[in-house]
Design an enzyme around this catalytic site. Structure first.
Site, PDB file in Angstrom:
ATOM      1  N   GLU A 136       0.889  -1.486  -0.080  1.00  0.00           N
ATOM      2  CA  GLU A 136       0.194  -0.168  -0.464  1.00  0.00           C
ATOM      3  C   GLU A 136       1.137   1.408   0.122  1.00  0.00           C
ATOM      4  O   GLU A 136       2.021   1.325   0.170  1.00  0.00           O
ATOM      5  CB  GLU A 136      -0.493   0.101   1.130  1.00  0.00           C
ATOM      6  CG  GLU A 136      -2.170  -1.073   1.600  1.00  0.00           C
ATOM      7  CD  GLU A 136      -3.305  -0.985  -0.017  1.00  0.00           C
ATOM      8  OE1 GLU A 136      -3.175   0.226   0.177  1.00  0.00           O
ATOM      9  OE2 GLU A 136      -3.460  -2.450  -0.035  1.00  0.00           O
ATOM     10  N   SER A 163       0.490  -3.856 -11.103  1.00  0.00           N
ATOM     11  CA  SER A 163       0.271  -4.209 -10.211  1.00  0.00           C
ATOM     12  C   SER A 163      -0.287  -3.437  -9.018  1.00  0.00           C
ATOM     13  O   SER A 163      -0.464  -2.481  -9.678  1.00  0.00           O
ATOM     14  CB  SER A 163       2.062  -4.313  -9.412  1.00  0.00           C
ATOM     15  OG  SER A 163       2.472  -2.733  -8.979  1.00  0.00           O
ATOM     16  N   HIS A 164       0.183  -3.361  -7.872  1.00  0.00           N
ATOM     17  CA  HIS A 164      -1.444  -3.090  -7.214  1.00  0.00           C
ATOM     18  C   HIS A 164      -0.701  -2.032  -6.666  1.00  0.00           C
ATOM     19  O   HIS A 164      -1.582  -1.096  -6.384  1.00  0.00           O
ATOM     20  CB  HIS A 164      -0.991  -3.730  -5.565  1.00  0.00           C
ATOM     21  CG  HIS A 164      -2.288  -3.464  -4.608  1.00  0.00           C
ATOM     22  ND1 HIS A 164      -3.199  -3.138  -4.163  1.00  0.00           N
ATOM     23  CD2 HIS A 164      -1.480  -3.038  -3.840  1.00  0.00           C
ATOM     24  CE1 HIS A 164      -4.168  -2.925  -3.800  1.00  0.00           C
ATOM     25  NE2 HIS A 164      -3.640  -2.145  -3.280  1.00  0.00           N
ATOM     26  N   VAL A 165       0.500  -1.674  -6.374  1.00  0.00           N
ATOM     27  CA  VAL A 165       0.996  -0.386  -5.974  1.00  0.00           C
ATOM     28  C   VAL A 165       0.973   0.536  -7.418  1.00  0.00           C
ATOM     29  O   VAL A 165       0.999   1.997  -7.020  1.00  0.00           O
ATOM     30  CB  VAL A 165       1.792  -0.644  -5.529  1.00  0.00           C
ATOM     31  CG1 VAL A 165       3.512  -0.243  -6.697  1.00  0.00           C
ATOM     32  CG2 VAL A 165       2.666   1.079  -4.662  1.00  0.00           C
TER      33      VAL A 165
END
Length: 112
Positions: free
Chosen positions: A52, A70-72
């Protein structure tokens, strides 16, 4: 005063102008749950991609290359957090860097 940083290999993931204080960390994972009270430009040596972005961070710069999906990376784009991969990250930024602008020309640091 301005300082233009560019390298042969870099990628702007989220081109948003950021104004804040530069903080260097070894891994984004170690500060992902932290809250910065002042606008903070994070320089993280290691970003895996599933972390995060901490509250109060306005930019994330890294020589590590997380996937653009990607999530970030997605979180940075959705949250309007400036995000950039730079292969040859400077070992340190001048302590008085206050504004960073990411563009297709490179990374522009303003010392105020």
């Amino acid at each position: 005063m301005q300082l233009l940083l560019a390298s042969n290999s870099w990628q702007v993931i989220s081109p948003v102008e950021a104004v804040g204080y530069v903080v260097s960390v070894d891994e984004l994972l170690t500060v992902q749950n932290k809250t910065y009270n002042l606008p903070t430009i994070l320089v993280a040596k290691r970003v895996k991609g599933e972390e995060e972005i901490p509250d109060g961070a306005v930019a994330l710069l890294t020589p590590d290359m997380p996937d653009v999906l990607s999530h970030v990376s997605v979180r940075a784009r959705n949250s309007k957090v400036s995000n950039c991969y730079i292969e040859f990250m400077p070992k340190s930024f001048p302590g008085d860097v206050k504004r960073i602008t990411l563009s297709m020309a490179g990374l522009l640091c303003y010392m105020l």
